[in-house]
Structure formats: C-alpha cells, structure tokens
Design a protein around this motif. Sequence first.
Motif, PDB file in Angstrom:
ATOM      1  N   ARG A  89     120.532 100.224  48.876  1.00 45.16           N
ATOM      2  CA  ARG A  89     120.542  99.783  49.529  1.00 45.16           C
ATOM      3  C   ARG A  89     119.885  99.262  51.430  1.00 45.16           C
ATOM      4  NH1 ARG A  89     119.194 106.635  50.104  1.00 45.16           N
ATOM      5  NH2 ARG A  89     120.496 107.181  48.474  1.00 45.16           N
ATOM      6  N   ASP A  90     119.444  97.793  50.613  1.00 44.92           N
ATOM      7  CA  ASP A  90     118.805  97.559  51.572  1.00 44.92           C
ATOM      8  C   ASP A  90     119.203  95.669  51.209  1.00 44.92           C
ATOM      9  OD1 ASP A  90     116.737  99.211  50.867  1.00 44.92           O
ATOM     10  OD2 ASP A  90     115.253  98.188  50.442  1.00 44.92           O
ATOM     11  N   LEU A  91     118.781  95.233  52.434  1.00 44.92           N
ATOM     12  CA  LEU A  91     119.264  93.938  52.761  1.00 44.92           C
ATOM     13  C   LEU A  91     118.457  92.619  52.758  1.00 44.92           C
ATOM     14  CD1 LEU A  91     121.788  93.657  55.922  1.00 44.92           C
ATOM     15  CD2 LEU A  91     122.341  93.415  53.116  1.00 44.92           C
ATOM     16  N   ALA A  92     118.366  91.797  52.001  1.00 41.22           N
ATOM     17  CA  ALA A  92     116.747  90.785  51.606  1.00 41.22           C
ATOM     18  C   ALA A  92     117.770  89.407  51.733  1.00 41.22           C
ATOM     19  CB  ALA A  92     115.859  90.820  50.074  1.00 41.22           C
ATOM     20  N   ILE A  93     116.468  88.561  52.990  1.00 41.65           N
ATOM     21  CA  ILE A  93     116.884  87.408  53.056  1.00 41.65           C
ATOM     22  C   ILE A  93     115.947  86.611  52.397  1.00 41.65           C
ATOM     23  CG2 ILE A  93     117.043  85.426  54.553  1.00 41.65           C
ATOM     24  CD1 ILE A  93     118.100  87.256  57.322  1.00 41.65           C
ATOM     25  N   LYS A  94     116.346  85.541  51.369  1.00 41.44           N
ATOM     26  CA  LYS A  94     115.183  85.175  50.837  1.00 41.44           C
ATOM     27  C   LYS A  94     115.579  83.679  51.163  1.00 41.44           C
ATOM     28  CE  LYS A  94     112.607  83.117  47.585  1.00 41.44           C
ATOM     29  NZ  LYS A  94     111.360  83.787  47.510  1.00 41.44           N
ATOM     30  N   GLY A  95     115.021  82.868  51.282  1.00 38.80           N
ATOM     31  CA  GLY A  95     114.626  80.855  51.180  1.00 38.80           C
ATOM     32  C   GLY A  95     115.466  80.317  49.559  1.00 38.80           C
ATOM     33  N   VAL A  96     115.982  79.359  49.915  1.00 37.62           N
ATOM     34  CA  VAL A  96     115.897  78.802  48.318  1.00 37.62           C
ATOM     35  C   VAL A  96     114.678  77.936  48.293  1.00 37.62           C
ATOM     36  CG1 VAL A  96     118.437  78.725  48.966  1.00 37.62           C
ATOM     37  CG2 VAL A  96     117.248  77.279  49.778  1.00 37.62           C
ATOM     38  N   GLN A  97     114.093  77.977  48.605  1.00 35.83           N
ATOM     39  CA  GLN A  97     112.640  77.030  49.027  1.00 35.83           C
ATOM     40  C   GLN A  97     111.836  77.745  48.215  1.00 35.83           C
ATOM     41  OE1 GLN A  97     113.156  73.405  48.739  1.00 35.83           O
ATOM     42  NE2 GLN A  97     115.161  72.994  49.856  1.00 35.83           N
ATOM     43  N   ALA A  98     111.462  76.949  46.998  1.00 31.85           N
ATOM     44  CA  ALA A  98     109.609  77.938  47.082  1.00 31.85           C
ATOM     45  C   ALA A  98     108.439  78.452  47.614  1.00 31.85           C
ATOM     46  CB  ALA A  98     109.456  77.497  45.703  1.00 31.85           C
ATOM     47  N   GLY A  99     108.273  79.627  47.842  1.00 31.53           N
ATOM     48  CA  GLY A  99     107.333  79.596  48.198  1.00 31.53           C
ATOM     49  C   GLY A  99     107.547  80.097  50.438  1.00 31.53           C
ATOM     50  N   ARG A 100     109.083  80.483  50.696  1.00 33.74           N
ATOM     51  CA  ARG A 100     109.649  80.987  52.015  1.00 33.74           C
ATOM     52  C   ARG A 100     108.923  82.356  51.748  1.00 33.74           C
ATOM     53  NH1 ARG A 100     114.346  78.388  54.471  1.00 33.74           N
ATOM     54  NH2 ARG A 100     113.582  79.480  55.967  1.00 33.74           N
ATOM     55  N   LYS A 101     108.547  82.707  52.743  1.00 26.66           N
ATOM     56  CA  LYS A 101     108.302  84.402  53.135  1.00 26.66           C
ATOM     57  C   LYS A 101     109.886  85.398  52.912  1.00 26.66           C
ATOM     58  CE  LYS A 101     106.351  88.217  55.023  1.00 26.66           C
ATOM     59  NZ  LYS A 101     105.210  88.625  56.393  1.00 26.66           N
ATOM     60  N   GLN A 102     110.163  86.185  51.797  1.00 25.00           N
ATOM     61  CA  GLN A 102     111.620  86.941  52.139  1.00 25.00           C
ATOM     62  C   GLN A 102     111.302  88.332  53.086  1.00 25.00           C
ATOM     63  OE1 GLN A 102     112.331  88.622  47.983  1.00 25.00           O
ATOM     64  NE2 GLN A 102     113.373  90.317  49.343  1.00 25.00           N
ATOM     65  N   LEU A 103     112.316  88.170  53.497  1.00 23.85           N
ATOM     66  CA  LEU A 103     112.385  89.449  54.438  1.00 23.85           C
ATOM     67  C   LEU A 103     113.641  90.248  54.279  1.00 23.85           C
ATOM     68  CD1 LEU A 103     112.024  90.310  57.402  1.00 23.85           C
ATOM     69  CD2 LEU A 103     114.173  88.843  58.007  1.00 23.85           C
ATOM     70  N   ARG A 104     112.616  92.266  54.260  1.00 27.46           N
ATOM     71  CA  ARG A 104     113.783  92.531  53.947  1.00 27.46           C
ATOM     72  C   ARG A 104     113.740  93.651  54.362  1.00 27.46           C
ATOM     73  NH1 ARG A 104     114.030  93.779  46.963  1.00 27.46           N
ATOM     74  NH2 ARG A 104     115.286  96.430  47.546  1.00 27.46           N
ATOM     75  N   TRP A 105     114.074  94.443  54.498  1.00 26.17           N
ATOM     76  CA  TRP A 105     114.511  96.327  55.260  1.00 26.17           C
ATOM     77  C   TRP A 105     115.829  97.137  54.820  1.00 26.17           C
ATOM     78  CZ3 TRP A 105     116.847  91.505  56.688  1.00 26.17           C
ATOM     79  CH2 TRP A 105     118.403  91.543  57.105  1.00 26.17           C
ATOM     80  N   PRO A 106     115.220  98.393  55.562  1.00 25.08           N
ATOM     81  CA  PRO A 106     116.698  99.283  55.082  1.00 25.08           C
ATOM     82  C   PRO A 106     117.697  98.904  55.413  1.00 25.08           C
ATOM     83  CG  PRO A 106     114.646 100.535  55.124  1.00 25.08           C
ATOM     84  CD  PRO A 106     113.854  98.815  55.454  1.00 25.08           C
ATOM     85  N   ALA A 107     118.850  98.924  55.076  1.00 29.04           N
ATOM     86  CA  ALA A 107     120.432  98.613  56.078  1.00 29.04           C
ATOM     87  C   ALA A 107     121.173 100.111  55.728  1.00 29.04           C
ATOM     88  CB  ALA A 107     120.627  97.325  54.904  1.00 29.04           C
ATOM     89  N   HIS A 108     121.070 100.648  54.666  1.00 29.02           N
ATOM     90  CA  HIS A 108     122.184 101.586  54.748  1.00 29.02           C
ATOM     91  C   HIS A 108     121.912 102.615  54.125  1.00 29.02           C
ATOM     92  CE1 HIS A 108     126.060  99.365  55.972  1.00 29.02           C
ATOM     93  NE2 HIS A 108     124.992  98.245  56.400  1.00 29.02           N
ATOM     94  N   GLU A 109     122.515 103.967  53.862  1.00 27.82           N
ATOM     95  CA  GLU A 109     121.780 105.278  53.289  1.00 27.82           C
ATOM     96  C   GLU A 109     123.065 105.372  51.958  1.00 27.82           C
ATOM     97  OE1 GLU A 109     122.998 108.163  55.956  1.00 27.82           O
ATOM     98  OE2 GLU A 109     121.665 106.976  57.353  1.00 27.82           O
ATOM     99  N   GLY A 110     123.638 104.298  52.084  1.00 24.44           N
ATOM    100  CA  GLY A 110     124.161 103.745  50.177  1.00 24.44           C
ATOM    101  C   GLY A 110     123.756 102.247  49.878  1.00 24.44           C
ATOM    102  N   LEU A 111     124.184 102.093  48.764  1.00 21.95           N
ATOM    103  CA  LEU A 111     123.881 101.139  48.112  1.00 21.95           C
ATOM    104  C   LEU A 111     125.832 100.191  49.100  1.00 21.95           C
ATOM    105  CD1 LEU A 111     125.456 101.085  44.397  1.00 21.95           C
ATOM    106  CD2 LEU A 111     122.980 100.522  45.428  1.00 21.95           C
TER     107      LEU A 111
END
Length: 650
Positions: A25-47
């Motif tokens: 139910r979340d969206l996550a932003i992940k950098g392709v470079q190692a060591g970059r912090k992931q940003l994740r947050w609740p996005a929807h009430e379903g998948l």
Amino acid sequence: MQTGHSLYALAWSPDSESVVVGAGRDLAIKGVQAGRKQLRWPAHEGLVIAVDWNMVNDLLLSGGEDCSYRVWDSFGRQMFQSGGLGYTITSVKWCPNGETFAVGAFNTLRLCDKTGWSHSRDRPQSGSLTSLTWTPDGTQLAAAGGNGSVVFGQVIERSLEWDIFEATLVSPFKIKVSDVGSEVVEELDFSGGRVVEMSLGFGHLVAATHNQVLIYSVTNWNTPYILDMRGATSLIVQAATHFLTLDTAQGVQIWTYEGRHVSNPRFQNLRADYLSGRAISLSEDAVAILDRSSPKCVRVCDVSTGRPLVDGRAAEVVHECEVEEVFLSQFSKGLSERRLAFIDRNKELWLCPVVPTPVGRGSVPAKHKLHTQVESAAWNDKGDILTAIADGRLITWYYPNAVAIDRDLLGLASTSRDAADFGKSPRVISFYGAKVMVRRADGALLSAAVAPYPAMLYASVRGQRWEEAVRLCRHVSVLVQSRELWACMGCMALNGKNLQLAEEALAAIQEVDKLEFVQHVLKVSSEEGRNAELALYRRCPEEAESILLQASPPLIYRAIKLNIRLFRWSRALELAVQHKTHVDTVLGYRQAFLKSSGKEETDKRFLQFNSEVAVDWEVISAKKEKEREDEHARAGTRRGPSSGMDREMK
C-alpha cells in the motif's frame, strides 16, 4: 532493494538516479546508488497497482485497489486525491508535456489535468485498461484492454482565450476562432497534419503541427506565416513582439510574428525534454529559462542573440532553494527596467532585476521577497502589475518594483481581497487588461476584476505625460477615496528621479517623513549628490557611496559624511585616510558622538589617529564650507540653505 511485497508498478525518476515502486500500500523511492536513503510513505488503502513519474513537472502519479488515483510531489507530499471511481485503477500515464495524465480502469478512461481534476471520461467496452501510452507530441493515446481490444484517443476541445477572442481545437485538424465582440467565427483547417500545440495572445494565434508552425494575426485569418520545423513543437510561449518554440530537435527558438528567426538560446546542460511552460518566460528583450540540471539557477539570455547577458550584467539568478516557476515582466522597455519574478519550492514569491545595479565595493541585494504561501502569479500586459494568489487572498501589486525602492510604499501600492471563492490550490491562468483568469482545483474557470486605473497610469508615464498622470491620480483619489494610485505614482517618480512629482505624491498620501527627505534631497545642488541620497533612500549605502566616489571630480566629503551619518565610522576613516583629506573631520564627529553617548574610545585605529591628528572645529568648519562652495560652483547654482547632510553633529 527488498520491499517484502509483490511489486506491480515502478517508474524511473526524471534524472534516472532513482526509481519509485509500489510496495504493497506504500510508495517507495530508492536511489540506484548505494548508500542513498530510501523515502517511503503510505499511499493507498489498497495495493498500489500503477505508478508514473513525469520528467517535466517532477510529479508522481499512482493508482490503486482502493479505486482512487493520487498525485504526489517528489518528497511524498500529496497534491491531489480523487474520490472512489468504482473500479480498481489498473493504469496511469503522464502526458509527455506534464500538463495532463490518463487514468485507466474497468471500461473507464479518464483524461485529467496535472492538478487532478478530470477533463473528460469515456466508457470504452474494453475491460480493464492494463497499459497506457502517449505519442511523443502528447496529442494521441493508446490503451490496452483486458478483453483484447486496443483503445485509441485524441485530445480535442482544448480552448484558449485572449481579449475578445476564443480559439478551440474542435478536431485534430481544425481550430475554431470566435470573435466575441463582432460574433464572427473563423474555422482554420490544417490539412498538413494534426495540431500538436497552440497559443493565443498579443494579437496572434500560433499553431503547430508535427512539422510546421503557422502564425495568424487576429486581423487576418486568411494568410498565415508558415515555418518549417525539424521536430514536433512541444511548447509555444508568446510575448509582445516575439514568440518562442520548443522542440527536441532544435531546442529553444525565438521568432518574430512575421516568421523571421531571431535566435536560438543555448547554455550547457539545456535539455528541451525537461522544460515546461512554468520553466520558461519570454519578454521583448530577454528570455528566462530554469536550469533543470541546477534547479536553484535561472538562466537569462538576450532575445536578439540567444546568448547569456554579458558586459558586467548577470547571466543567471541563483537562489537559495529550488525554483519552480519563473515570470518576466512584459510591459517594461529595456533590460534595465525588466523584472524577473519567481516562485520557489517553499512557495515564496521573489522579485529581482534582470540586470542588477553595479556597485563599487559590494553587491546590491538583488532579490526581494514579495510574499509567502504563493500558489501562482502572473504579470499584466498593460503595465508592470503583478498579481498572485497567496494564503487564501488575491493580491495585486500595482508597482512591485517598490520593494526595491521603499517597502512601506509597496503595501500602499497594492490591493488584497479574499480568494475563498477560488477554493483550494487555484491557479492564475492569465492577467490581461483588468481581468484575472483563475482555474480552480475542480477545473472551473473564474474571473476577477482589478482596477483599470494603474494600467492607465502606466500608459501616461510611458508617454512622459506627467500632467495627465497627476490629473488621473487626483481624480481617482476623489472618486474612490483610494491612495494606491498616488503611492504607485510616488514610487515611479522616485525611481525616475522626478523629485517634484514624488514630493506631490508623498504629500497626497501623507507620508510626512518621506516627504521631508525628498525636500532635503531637492536642496542638494549636485546631481551626483541627489542620486546618492536617493540610493540611500532605497537602503543601498554601497551604491550611494559608489556614486559619490565615481563623480568627476569625486565628492569625497559627501562620501565620508554619508558613512558618518550611518555610523559606519571605520569606513569613513578608511576613505579619509585613503584620500588624505578630512581625517580630522571624522575624528571630530567621532569624538562628539562618543561624548554625547557617554562612552570612551576603544577602537585602536581611532586611538592611533587621535594621538597623531589635532581636531580643530574651526578648521573643520572652514573645510566643510569650502566643499559646499565647490559643489555649488560645479553645479552652476548659487549657494542655498545647508542640507541636512551638512548639519553639524552637536
């Protein structure tokens, strides 16, 4: 990257440095470079079933099993949430230009504005639309249906307004133009190809097909100027005498309305596919382009050459945080009067000159904050009038450059009204004449009227008809009991160094302290001295000092006394020692100041000169008298009453 969920959707970021994925139910932003912090947050009430990331506006779009679609910025802040649509959202896709997006569900296809509201909805019998794709020009859409069908769509019914004209794209190959005043309707056929972009303004309609640009005048719809293009035009921006086209083959190009190519602005890392109408602004003599490789930087180029401004003038404006939208003033004549307004990521509206004022020792703070919590803004075409929707109010600055002259007068030369009728997240679409057009978050188009008098004042001032301008101010002040026009006139007069007119305007709005200062400036005999005092009025002491030192011959005593008046004792002593004059004057005023405040000298440099230089007030007074006589003689005037600058500190 492990999410712990089955992944149904992902998309690349505009800079190709990260990806966004639907993780449960979340969206996550992940950098392709190692060591970059992931940003994740609740996005929807379903998948989360579908996601897309636009490279032009840097916004994310998601759809889920909760039957809603949502728009996000790249920090995970929600910009829009739809209501329940009845079916799971199975696909979403941004239009390449970032202005619209498509949403697919079971037997449902929606075309939506980037702010979220729906332009249209169709019910194709295709089952669930599992995939969407746009043509590169953003005019056609294809969708894959769950029952094996392919759905095709074309964007039509796009409508533009300017003055009394309305242009509507009624089919991919036809534009209908209506003259509301005379009720005449013209139909323009484009047999050479479908219309991919169009713009209406400044007396011209500019329409682009996949390989041509056609320029129509509102006075002649029969014989357009035709330009052959190498690539499909994705954006058209108009100004009074020129217009700008954007395509991936040639980048940014500037043309006259007669079809003559003017220039091709370029700079390092300029990418046409990353630009939108919010990132480019055009005026008669300058074009401002937001540098997407460095979002804190706005590049300013000369229209006639396409090159960055040179000869000591700034080629860029660098801000402290990312810039989101840029606006160039349209009415000014010449780069020296041109102003650039921009909105940054913090929703703050800033104003700065395109060509900063050069100074001697330091730099003048070029940027001035006008307001906070700004949703959108626009310049007027009949005057340098700026309007913005900010913090739930519609604010109109009749002379925004007053922020660089006298911030107190800025508030007097503006109006503010409640904008509750515009709802949440409204956007200013245009500001022509005395009418502001605003688009609400639900897509409704509303208009708001502003006073016509400031535009009339600008016309009089541009024509140097000062008596007419004064009569207009007097009439309006009696008619509507308003001080805004007099405040606007006062700022214009101060900026144009018309002190007599400024004196009358300040008296009319009862600004006694400012009036007394202007009267003091009028008593200064030399032009350089008056200009320095006006620079000091604008809170630019370095510029004032530079004016005095660059005079021929230099007005050393005035420069020294200016620093004494500002209690910049170290600088005053530095100038006196450098030019080997009036050291005793500085020491004398310093001693008098310390005596009046009951303090002892502690500055080592002043202590040193106190032991070496004798202070004789008779000698100082004689030198001051000689300086005044020399200045009066050079100005070709008789000696008048001593100005406040020459008053002796007791």
